[in-house]
Enzyme design. Structure first.
Site, PDB file in Angstrom:
ATOM      1  N   ASN A  96       5.434   5.878   5.910  1.00 52.04           N
ATOM      2  CA  ASN A  96       4.337   6.376   5.087  1.00 52.04           C
ATOM      3  C   ASN A  96       3.001   6.386   5.848  1.00 52.04           C
ATOM      4  OD1 ASN A  96       3.780   5.677   1.515  1.00 52.04           O
ATOM      5  ND2 ASN A  96       3.837   7.565   2.618  1.00 52.04           N
TER       6      ASN A  96
ATOM      7  N   PRO B  30       0.771  -1.235   0.000  1.00 50.66           N
ATOM      8  CA  PRO B  30       0.000   0.000   0.000  1.00 50.66           C
ATOM      9  C   PRO B  30       0.809   1.296   0.000  1.00 50.66           C
ATOM     10  CG  PRO B  30       0.185  -0.816   2.229  1.00 50.66           C
ATOM     11  CD  PRO B  30       0.950  -1.778   1.351  1.00 50.66           C
ATOM     12  N   THR B  31       2.135   1.224   0.204  1.00 48.47           N
ATOM     13  CA  THR B  31       2.873   2.479   0.405  1.00 48.47           C
ATOM     14  C   THR B  31       3.229   3.130  -0.931  1.00 48.47           C
ATOM     15  OG1 THR B  31       5.048   1.417   0.365  1.00 48.47           O
ATOM     16  CG2 THR B  31       3.940   1.548   2.501  1.00 48.47           C
ATOM     17  N   CYS B  32       3.671   4.407  -0.843  1.00 49.95           N
ATOM     18  CA  CYS B  32       4.033   5.161  -2.047  1.00 49.95           C
ATOM     19  C   CYS B  32       5.491   4.950  -2.409  1.00 49.95           C
ATOM     20  CB  CYS B  32       3.759   6.638  -1.832  1.00 49.95           C
ATOM     21  SG  CYS B  32       2.017   6.939  -1.648  1.00 49.95           S
ATOM     22  N   ASP B  33       6.037   3.773  -2.108  1.00 54.34           N
ATOM     23  CA  ASP B  33       7.403   3.480  -2.519  1.00 54.34           C
ATOM     24  C   ASP B  33       7.329   2.409  -3.597  1.00 54.34           C
ATOM     25  OD1 ASP B  33      10.021   2.351  -2.707  1.00 54.34           O
ATOM     26  OD2 ASP B  33      10.496   3.332  -0.811  1.00 54.34           O
TER      27      ASP B  33
END
Ligand SMILES: *Cc1c(COP(=O)(O)O)cnc(C)c1O
Length: 380
Positions: free
Chosen positions: A370, A326-329
């Protein structure tokens, strides 16, 4: 999936507490795994590798069952002591220690330390005088799904010098250790390292130094997608190698199972956040979950560990999907090189279960990268 875990998850959902991914660990399975090790390797002492899962309930159960512990830091030593184990049942098994941490461990009563070079021996001679040390030798990790590379251990040819220095500095040169790589699917992989160990025993005996112990490390697998041999097969293969290389002078042995002790005891429940395609023509779907590399599934790094994923749609046809966290990485993708077959009917909001996740999940979870909280854990 045990019935106890199923009931727990059902109850959690009924009470509306199913907010975010969680690990549920069944202590009955840990108890069974401990018994399986004790039966398969009856003359071997078990040192549980704390880093695999240091939940207080796990440590106190194992302490009660008579297990010893392999700790890698002062904090892990303190966790084990708090769980009721005495310091004579703890090994400081990290080969890379600050001298002041060696001193703190010594003050806590620890007298067994790992080394793999002369500088580390000197630290221990100064900060933990008179203790026992074992020297870790390199192992190439062939056959392991999570190999431990060249970070720990010296070449076998160097070990006699390291242990001879320990002896000269008033320590007890106690033995040899190695680790054949985590999730080792080949029970014969202990043979090469046991041959090297026997050579070192002989070499040092000629110089009047008599080693006592071989630490066989971890490596015992958990069943993920592929089948793995039973612990019994490992016990038999190791015993054959001990006989072959040590004859009738088999040394004291210890094992340090981490994954093999707790992996199969845990299930992670997560949720589908989004299912999408990158273009109209795209043949693979992207399935985004509320769990990824930073909140529990770090061992999907390089897609090394492939967990069994279960859903309530498993009877339906499957299609290959890219599975992501789910993270923006952008590294937070679990399976892409080798996409994962998931049911065509899988929906946004559906629950997914990751099996065999009792080891190396909570401990690899970031403290809120995040804004996603660390993995919740329930021990039942
Ligand atoms: C991590 C570790 C273990 C546990 O390995 P598993 O493959 O999980 O059984 C054992 N010994 C040492 C020294 C370790 O660092």
């Amino acid at each position: 999936m045990t019935e106890r875990i199923q009931d727990f998850l059902r109850q959690r959902r009924l009470e509306g507490r199913d907010d975010g991914p969680c690990l549920v660990l069944d202590l009955d399975v840990v108890r069974d795994n401990y018994a399986a090790f004790a039966t398969a390797l009856p003359d071997t002492r078990v040192f549980y590798a704390v880093k695999a899962n240091p939940a207080p309930e796990v440590l106190s159960l194992l302490a009660k069952l008579g297990s010893c512990f392999d700790a890698a830091s002062v904090v892990e030593i303190e966790q084990v002591l708090a769980a009721g184990a005495t310091p004579d049942r703890i090994s400081f098994g990290n080969t890379i220690k600050k001298e002041r941490d060696v001193a703190r461990a010594y003050a806590l009563g620890i007298r067994l330390f790992a080394v793999d070079c002369e500088a580390e021996v000197e630290k221990i001679a100064r900060a933990a005088p008179g203790s026992r040390v074992f020297c870790r030798i390199l192992c190439d990790g062939a056959g392991a799904e999570w190999p431990l590379s060249r970070k720990f251990g010296c070449v076998p040819e160097m070990a006699p010098r390291v242990l001879e220095l320990a002896h000269r500095l008033g320590l007890t040169a106690y033995g040899i250790s190695f680790h054949v790589g985590s999730q080792q699917r080949n029970p014969r992989m202990w043979d090469g390292a046991l041959k090297s160990s026997a050579d070192i025993f002989r070499d040092l005996a000629e110089r009047g130094i008599h080693l006592s112990m071989v630490n066989l490390g971890g490596g015992f697998p958990t069943k993920y997608l592929k089948d793995v041999p039973a612990v019994k097969a490992y016990g038999q293969s190791i015993f054959r190698s001990l006989r072959k290389h040590f004859g009738n002078k088999i040394p004291e042995t210890i094992i340090e199972p981490g994954r093999g002790m707790v992996g199969s005891a845990g299930i992670i429940e997560a949720e589908v956040v989004l299912i999408s395609r990158k273009s109209e023509q795209d043949t693979v779907k992207w399935v985004y979950l509320d769990i990824g590399k930073f909140n529990g599934l770090a061992e999907t790094m390089d897609e090394m560990i492939r967990y069994p994923i279960r859903t309530e749609f498993d009877e339906d046809d499957k299609e290959l999907c890219i599975v992501a966290g789910p993270t923006c990485d952008s590294v937070d993708v679990l399976y892409e090189k080798d996409p994962y077959p998931l049911p065509v009917s899988l929906e946004i909001g559906a629950k997914v279960l990751f099996e065999g996740t009792g080891a190396y999940t909570t401990t690899y979870s970031a403290v809120g990268f995040n804004g996603f909280p660390p993995l919740k854990s329930y021990v039942i």
